[in-house]
Design a protein around this motif. Structure first.
Motif, PDB file in Angstrom:
ATOM      1  N   ALA A   1       0.834  -1.205   0.000  1.00 16.92           N
ATOM      2  CA  ALA A   1       0.000   0.000   0.000  1.00 16.92           C
ATOM      3  C   ALA A   1       0.870   1.257   0.000  1.00 16.92           C
ATOM      4  O   ALA A   1       0.574   2.242  -0.694  1.00 16.92           O
ATOM      5  N   ARG A   2       1.941   1.227   0.764  1.00 16.02           N
ATOM      6  CA  ARG A   2       2.857   2.368   0.783  1.00 16.02           C
ATOM      7  C   ARG A   2       3.544   2.544  -0.568  1.00 16.02           C
ATOM      8  O   ARG A   2       3.765   3.676  -1.015  1.00 16.02           O
ATOM      9  N   LEU A   3       3.880   1.426  -1.195  1.00 16.69           N
ATOM     10  CA  LEU A   3       4.496   1.497  -2.518  1.00 16.69           C
ATOM     11  C   LEU A   3       3.530   2.118  -3.521  1.00 16.69           C
ATOM     12  O   LEU A   3       3.931   2.946  -4.353  1.00 16.69           O
ATOM     13  N   ALA A   4       2.262   1.732  -3.427  1.00 14.68           N
ATOM     14  CA  ALA A   4       1.250   2.314  -4.319  1.00 14.68           C
ATOM     15  C   ALA A   4       1.129   3.810  -4.072  1.00 14.68           C
ATOM     16  O   ALA A   4       0.976   4.598  -5.010  1.00 14.68           O
ATOM     17  N   GLY A   5       1.224   4.215  -2.803  1.00 17.91           N
ATOM     18  CA  GLY A   5       1.136   5.626  -2.481  1.00 17.91           C
ATOM     19  C   GLY A   5       2.279   6.434  -3.067  1.00 17.91           C
ATOM     20  O   GLY A   5       2.108   7.600  -3.412  1.00 17.91           O
ATOM     21  N   ARG A   6       3.447   5.785  -3.214  1.00 17.60           N
ATOM     22  CA  ARG A   6       4.612   6.498  -3.740  1.00 17.60           C
ATOM     23  C   ARG A   6       4.671   6.497  -5.263  1.00 17.60           C
ATOM     24  O   ARG A   6       4.970   7.526  -5.871  1.00 17.60           O
ATOM     25  N   VAL A   7       4.416   5.330  -5.872  1.00 18.10           N
ATOM     26  CA  VAL A   7       4.643   5.208  -7.315  1.00 18.10           C
ATOM     27  C   VAL A   7       3.418   4.770  -8.103  1.00 18.10           C
ATOM     28  O   VAL A   7       3.481   4.634  -9.321  1.00 18.10           O
TER      29      VAL A   7
END
Length: 209
Positions: A65-71
């Motif tokens: 989820a954090r990765l989706a938020g970044r990229v």
């Protein structure tokens, strides 16, 4: 920008990816129990397979989820699919080595596919209109059930494939699941364009401005 067209394309990609990704989770929850009991030498170990898969889904959910938020969704979903691919391969390796701890770690890694299944639901809602959000979300959830139901039915084809490849018993289905995870990762990475989350953010920014 035609947001409706982007949403329709995203839904097609997400639904297809969910069918593929669901195969891995269906195999993990059904055949995983049998395989764990076989490698562990006791039916008492059977429940650990589902436990580790569920735990893996929980552990990978936040980082993805954090990765989706970044990229964006595209890279996050593809990364989760790639991790699920590694998990499926590890299942086969651990069964070949008759190594229960490694098998349980493999099931945990395969649980990343479950995290991807959950995140696609958010991806389906990124660009959805308020009046169609429930329908769009339901379409992706429904597609997931196809893969999950089909997963346990990979026993027969999986056994035939396993025999031809010289794989341990009950692992042929995980070879099919590995291919499915690979295809889903490739699909998300190259076909989920433009990224629905990034487009939604850009639209919100432009409308807010």
């Amino acid at each position: 920008m035609d947001y409706g067209a982007i949403q329709r394309r995203s839904l097609r990609v997400l639904a297809t990816g969910q069918v593929l990704g669901g195969l891995g989770m269906g195999a993990a929850f059904s055949l995983g129990s049998l395989l764990t009991a076989s490698v562990g030498g006791s039916p008492a170990f059977a429940g650990l397979s589902a436990t580790m898969s569920t735990l893996g889904t929980a552990l990978f959910a936040i980082p993805l989820a954090r990765l989706a938020g970044r990229v964006g969704r595209r890279f996050a979903l593809a990364t989760g699919g790639a991790i699920g691919l590694v998990g499926a391969i590890m299942v086969i390796v651990s069964a070949s080595l008759n190594n229960l701890p490694l098998l349980l770690a493999s099931m945990l890694t395969l649980g990343a596919g479950g995290a991807v299944n959950l995140q696609t639901r958010f991806a389906a809602a990124d660009l959805a209109k308020p009046e169609t959000r429930a329908r769009d979300l339901s379409l992706v959830v429904w597609a997931t059930t196809i893969g999950v139901v089909a997963g346990p039915n990979l026993v027969g084809p999986g056994d035939l494939l396993g025999e031809k490849l010289g794989l341990p018993a009950l692992t042929g289905a995980f070879a099919i699941a590995a291919v499915a995870q690979l295809l889903s990762a490739i699909l998300y990475l190259f076909a989920l364009r433009p990224d629905p989350l990034l487009v939604a953010r850009a639209r919100a920014s432009s409308e807010g401005g």
